[in-house]
Design a protein around this motif. Structure first.
Motif, PDB file in Angstrom:
ATOM      1  N   GLN A 158       0.822  -1.216   0.000  1.00 51.19           N
ATOM      2  CA  GLN A 158       0.000   0.000   0.000  1.00 51.19           C
ATOM      3  C   GLN A 158       0.854   1.263   0.000  1.00 51.19           C
ATOM      4  O   GLN A 158       0.348   2.364  -0.229  1.00 51.19           O
ATOM      5  CB  GLN A 158      -0.933  -0.007   1.214  1.00 51.19           C
ATOM      6  N   ALA A 159       2.137   1.118   0.281  1.00 47.72           N
ATOM      7  CA  ALA A 159       3.063   2.250   0.279  1.00 47.72           C
ATOM      8  C   ALA A 159       4.460   1.710   0.043  1.00 47.72           C
ATOM      9  O   ALA A 159       4.704   0.502   0.129  1.00 47.72           O
ATOM     10  CB  ALA A 159       2.994   3.006   1.604  1.00 47.72           C
ATOM     11  N   GLY A 160       5.412   2.628  -0.250  1.00 45.28           N
ATOM     12  CA  GLY A 160       6.769   2.177  -0.493  1.00 45.28           C
ATOM     13  C   GLY A 160       6.875   1.423  -1.803  1.00 45.28           C
ATOM     14  O   GLY A 160       6.016   1.524  -2.676  1.00 45.28           O
ATOM     15  N   ASP A 161       7.930   0.633  -1.939  1.00 45.55           N
ATOM     16  CA  ASP A 161       8.112  -0.125  -3.173  1.00 45.55           C
ATOM     17  C   ASP A 161       9.079  -1.272  -2.920  1.00 45.55           C
ATOM     18  O   ASP A 161       9.799  -1.302  -1.916  1.00 45.55           O
ATOM     19  CB  ASP A 161       8.657   0.774  -4.280  1.00 45.55           C
ATOM     20  N   PHE A 162       9.070  -2.204  -3.855  1.00 42.23           N
ATOM     21  CA  PHE A 162      10.003  -3.323  -3.823  1.00 42.23           C
ATOM     22  C   PHE A 162      11.331  -2.921  -4.486  1.00 42.23           C
ATOM     23  O   PHE A 162      11.345  -2.110  -5.417  1.00 42.23           O
ATOM     24  CB  PHE A 162       9.423  -4.527  -4.572  1.00 42.23           C
ATOM     25  N   ARG A 163      12.413  -3.499  -4.020  1.00 44.87           N
ATOM     26  CA  ARG A 163      13.703  -3.346  -4.690  1.00 44.87           C
ATOM     27  C   ARG A 163      13.924  -4.630  -5.477  1.00 44.87           C
ATOM     28  O   ARG A 163      14.615  -5.543  -5.062  1.00 44.87           O
ATOM     29  CB  ARG A 163      14.827  -3.130  -3.665  1.00 44.87           C
ATOM     30  N   CYS A 164      13.280  -4.678  -6.645  1.00 42.51           N
ATOM     31  CA  CYS A 164      13.229  -5.975  -7.305  1.00 42.51           C
ATOM     32  C   CYS A 164      12.877  -5.885  -8.779  1.00 42.51           C
ATOM     33  O   CYS A 164      11.802  -6.340  -9.187  1.00 42.51           O
ATOM     34  CB  CYS A 164      12.210  -6.865  -6.595  1.00 42.51           C
ATOM     35  N   PRO A 165      13.767  -5.359  -9.624  1.00 44.14           N
ATOM     36  CA  PRO A 165      13.538  -5.619 -11.044  1.00 44.14           C
ATOM     37  C   PRO A 165      13.593  -7.132 -11.287  1.00 44.14           C
ATOM     38  O   PRO A 165      12.721  -7.703 -11.937  1.00 44.14           O
ATOM     39  CB  PRO A 165      14.694  -4.888 -11.722  1.00 44.14           C
ATOM     40  N   GLN A 166      14.617  -7.754 -10.720  1.00 44.71           N
ATOM     41  CA  GLN A 166      14.753  -9.215 -10.647  1.00 44.71           C
ATOM     42  C   GLN A 166      15.386  -9.507  -9.289  1.00 44.71           C
ATOM     43  O   GLN A 166      16.400  -8.909  -8.933  1.00 44.71           O
ATOM     44  CB  GLN A 166      15.651  -9.757 -11.766  1.00 44.71           C
ATOM     45  N   CYS A 167      14.785 -10.415  -8.506  1.00 50.97           N
ATOM     46  CA  CYS A 167      15.324 -10.655  -7.164  1.00 50.97           C
ATOM     47  C   CYS A 167      14.886 -12.027  -6.666  1.00 50.97           C
ATOM     48  O   CYS A 167      14.280 -12.820  -7.401  1.00 50.97           O
ATOM     49  CB  CYS A 167      14.856  -9.571  -6.201  1.00 50.97           C
ATOM     50  N   LYS A 168      15.180 -12.287  -5.413  1.00 48.16           N
ATOM     51  CA  LYS A 168      14.765 -13.515  -4.742  1.00 48.16           C
ATOM     52  C   LYS A 168      13.968 -13.140  -3.496  1.00 48.16           C
ATOM     53  O   LYS A 168      14.270 -12.164  -2.811  1.00 48.16           O
ATOM     54  CB  LYS A 168      15.976 -14.348  -4.312  1.00 48.16           C
ATOM     55  N   ALA A 183      11.659 -13.675  -8.104  1.00 48.68           N
ATOM     56  CA  ALA A 183      10.561 -12.712  -8.159  1.00 48.68           C
ATOM     57  C   ALA A 183      10.954 -11.560  -9.071  1.00 48.68           C
ATOM     58  O   ALA A 183      12.130 -11.386  -9.405  1.00 48.68           O
ATOM     59  CB  ALA A 183      10.245 -12.204  -6.754  1.00 48.68           C
ATOM     60  N   TRP A 184       9.958 -10.766  -9.487  1.00 46.21           N
ATOM     61  CA  TRP A 184      10.234  -9.618 -10.350  1.00 46.21           C
ATOM     62  C   TRP A 184       9.169  -8.541 -10.170  1.00 46.21           C
ATOM     63  O   TRP A 184       8.028  -8.828  -9.831  1.00 46.21           O
ATOM     64  CB  TRP A 184      10.323 -10.042 -11.811  1.00 46.21           C
ATOM     65  N   ARG A 185       9.606  -7.317 -10.403  1.00 46.79           N
ATOM     66  CA  ARG A 185       8.734  -6.147 -10.278  1.00 46.79           C
ATOM     67  C   ARG A 185       8.453  -5.613 -11.670  1.00 46.79           C
ATOM     68  O   ARG A 185       9.366  -5.229 -12.401  1.00 46.79           O
ATOM     69  CB  ARG A 185       9.437  -5.087  -9.419  1.00 46.79           C
ATOM     70  N   PRO A 186       7.181  -5.594 -12.108  1.00 44.23           N
ATOM     71  CA  PRO A 186       6.866  -5.067 -13.441  1.00 44.23           C
ATOM     72  C   PRO A 186       7.143  -3.577 -13.527  1.00 44.23           C
ATOM     73  O   PRO A 186       7.059  -2.854 -12.544  1.00 44.23           O
ATOM     74  CB  PRO A 186       5.374  -5.367 -13.596  1.00 44.23           C
ATOM     75  N   LYS A 187       7.459  -3.114 -14.724  1.00 39.82           N
ATOM     76  CA  LYS A 187       7.749  -1.697 -14.945  1.00 39.82           C
ATOM     77  C   LYS A 187       6.449  -0.935 -15.131  1.00 39.82           C
ATOM     78  O   LYS A 187       6.023  -0.626 -16.238  1.00 39.82           O
ATOM     79  CB  LYS A 187       8.646  -1.534 -16.170  1.00 39.82           C
ATOM     80  N   THR A 188       5.809  -0.651 -14.028  1.00 36.35           N
ATOM     81  CA  THR A 188       4.557   0.094 -14.044  1.00 36.35           C
ATOM     82  C   THR A 188       4.397   0.840 -12.741  1.00 36.35           C
ATOM     83  O   THR A 188       4.902   0.404 -11.704  1.00 36.35           O
ATOM     84  CB  THR A 188       3.353  -0.847 -14.254  1.00 36.35           C
ATOM     85  N   ASP A 189       3.707   1.961 -12.795  1.00 36.51           N
ATOM     86  CA  ASP A 189       3.411   2.743 -11.597  1.00 36.51           C
ATOM     87  C   ASP A 189       1.954   2.572 -11.161  1.00 36.51           C
ATOM     88  O   ASP A 189       1.506   3.194 -10.202  1.00 36.51           O
ATOM     89  CB  ASP A 189       3.686   4.227 -11.844  1.00 36.51           C
ATOM     90  N   GLU A 190       1.231   1.740 -11.869  1.00 36.27           N
ATOM     91  CA  GLU A 190      -0.197   1.582 -11.593  1.00 36.27           C
ATOM     92  C   GLU A 190      -0.448   0.830 -10.282  1.00 36.27           C
ATOM     93  O   GLU A 190      -1.443   1.060  -9.616  1.00 36.27           O
ATOM     94  CB  GLU A 190      -0.868   0.842 -12.744  1.00 36.27           C
ATOM     95  N   ALA A 191       0.434  -0.082  -9.931  1.00 32.01           N
ATOM     96  CA  ALA A 191       0.261  -0.846  -8.703  1.00 32.01           C
ATOM     97  C   ALA A 191       1.631  -1.212  -8.161  1.00 32.01           C
ATOM     98  O   ALA A 191       2.577  -1.425  -8.921  1.00 32.01           O
ATOM     99  CB  ALA A 191      -0.549  -2.114  -8.962  1.00 32.01           C
ATOM    100  N   ILE A 192       1.744  -1.257  -6.842  1.00 34.14           N
ATOM    101  CA  ILE A 192       3.002  -1.643  -6.199  1.00 34.14           C
ATOM    102  C   ILE A 192       2.942  -3.152  -5.984  1.00 34.14           C
ATOM    103  O   ILE A 192       2.543  -3.648  -4.929  1.00 34.14           O
ATOM    104  CB  ILE A 192       3.191  -0.900  -4.875  1.00 34.14           C
ATOM    105  N   ALA A 193       3.318  -3.897  -7.007  1.00 33.57           N
ATOM    106  CA  ALA A 193       3.188  -5.345  -6.973  1.00 33.57           C
ATOM    107  C   ALA A 193       4.503  -6.015  -7.344  1.00 33.57           C
ATOM    108  O   ALA A 193       5.287  -5.484  -8.131  1.00 33.57           O
ATOM    109  CB  ALA A 193       2.081  -5.804  -7.918  1.00 33.57           C
TER     110      ALA A 193
END
Length: 243
Positions: A158-168, A183-193
Motif C-alpha cells: 500500500q506504500a513504499g516499493d520493492f527493490r526488485c527488477p529481478q530478485c529472490k 521474483a520480479w517487479r513489473p515496470k509500471t506505476d499503476e500498482a506496487i506489486a
C-alpha cells in the motif's frame, strides 16, 4: 421433579419438629431428589454432547462438554465424558481456528469480456509491515487466474516499493527453513506489486501450510517479512489451481 423436592422439604420441616430420625430421612430424601434433578439435567447436556461428537461437530461438542464439566461436574454424566474430553476440546479448538483462518481469505470472480472470467484468492498479512518508514500497513498476497494472462502469484504493497527488477524472496513454511524463490517487479506505476515466478510452487506451499512467511527486499533498504495464515484457503474456489 420440583414438586418432589418441595414435598421432601415440607416433610423434613414437619418431621424436624417431632422426630429426629424422620427428620434425617426427610433430609436424605430431599438430597436424593436434588441429586436426581442434577443428574437429569446433566444427562440432557450429555445427550447434546454425544450427538455433536457423533456428527464430528467438534466446536459444538467442546461447548457442551465444557458446560457439563463446569455446571454438573459431580454427576455421573460428567464422569463418563471427562476421560475423553481433552481430545474433543483440542479438536474443537482446531476447528474454531480453521474457521477463523477460512474467514481471512477473499475470493473474486470478474468477467473479462467474452474470454471468460478472472478468478482470484487474496489474503492480508497477519501483522502490518512498515516498508518505507511511513508506518505499518497491510501486505496482500494474491493468487490470480486470468483468461489471457494465465496464472500469477504476487505481493501488493500500500506504500513504499520493492527493490526488485529481478530478485529472490525467502519463503518459510510453518517456521521451517526458508526456500528461495525468484521474483520480479513489473515496470509500471499503476500498482506496487511484485510477482513470484514459481506461482505453482508457492500455491502448493500456501495450501498445505498453516502459516507462510515471505521475506522480500524493499526500495527503502533491507528486507521486510510478511506473515500469512493461509491454512484456511478454499482450494476449490480456484478451480484450475486446486490440484
Amino acid at each position: 421433579m420440583k414438586r418432589l423436592i418441595l414435598a421432601a422439604a415440607c416433610a423434613f420441616a414437619l418431621a424436624a419438629c417431632s422426630n429426629p430420625e424422620e427428620a434425617r430421612k426427610a433430609q436424605e430424601a430431599a438430597a436424593a431428589a436434588a441429586r436426581a434433578q442434577q443428574e437429569e439435567k446433566a444427562e440432557g447436556v450429555a445427550k447434546q454432547y454425544d450427538m455433536a461428537v457423533a456428527s464430528q461437530d467438534w466446536e459444538r461438542a467442546r461447548i457442551h462438554g465444557g458446560a457439563l464439566l463446569d455446571q454438573y461436574k459431580d454427576t455421573d454424566a460428567a464422569a463418563r465424558i471427562e476421560p475423553g474430553f481433552a481430545e474433543v476440546q483440542a479438536k474443537g479448538d482446531a476447528a474454531r481456528d480453521l474457521r477463523r483462518m477460512q474467514g481471512l481469505w477473499q475470493y473474486n470472480q470478474i468477467p473479462v469480456g467474452s474470454k471468460g472470467s478472472q478468478v482470484s484468492a487474496q489474503i492480508y498479512s497477519k501483522e502490518r509491515v512498515d516498508v518505507d518508514g511511513s508506518g505499518a500497513k497491510p501486505v496482500q498476497l494474491v493468487f490470480r487466474d486470468h483468461p489471457e494472462w494465465k496464472r500469477h502469484a504476487y505481493l501488493v504493497l500500500q506504500a513504499g516499493d520493492f527493490r526488485c527488477p529481478q530478485c529472490k524472496v525467502q519463503v518459510s513454511v510453518d517456521g521451517g527453513k526458508p526456500i528461495a524463490m525468484a521474483a520480479w517487479r513489473p515496470k509500471t506505476d499503476e500498482a506496487i506489486a511484485m510477482f513470484i515466478t514459481d506461482q505453482k510452487a508457492l500455491w502448493t506451499l500456501a495450501r498445505k501450510a498453516k502459516v507462510i512467511s515471505i521475506e522480500f527486499p524493499v526500495k527503502a533498504g533491507g528486507t521486510r517479512t510478511a506473515v500469512f495464515e493461509t491454512g484456511g484457503v478454499d482450494t476449490h474456489r480456484m478451480p484450475t489451481w486446486w490440484q
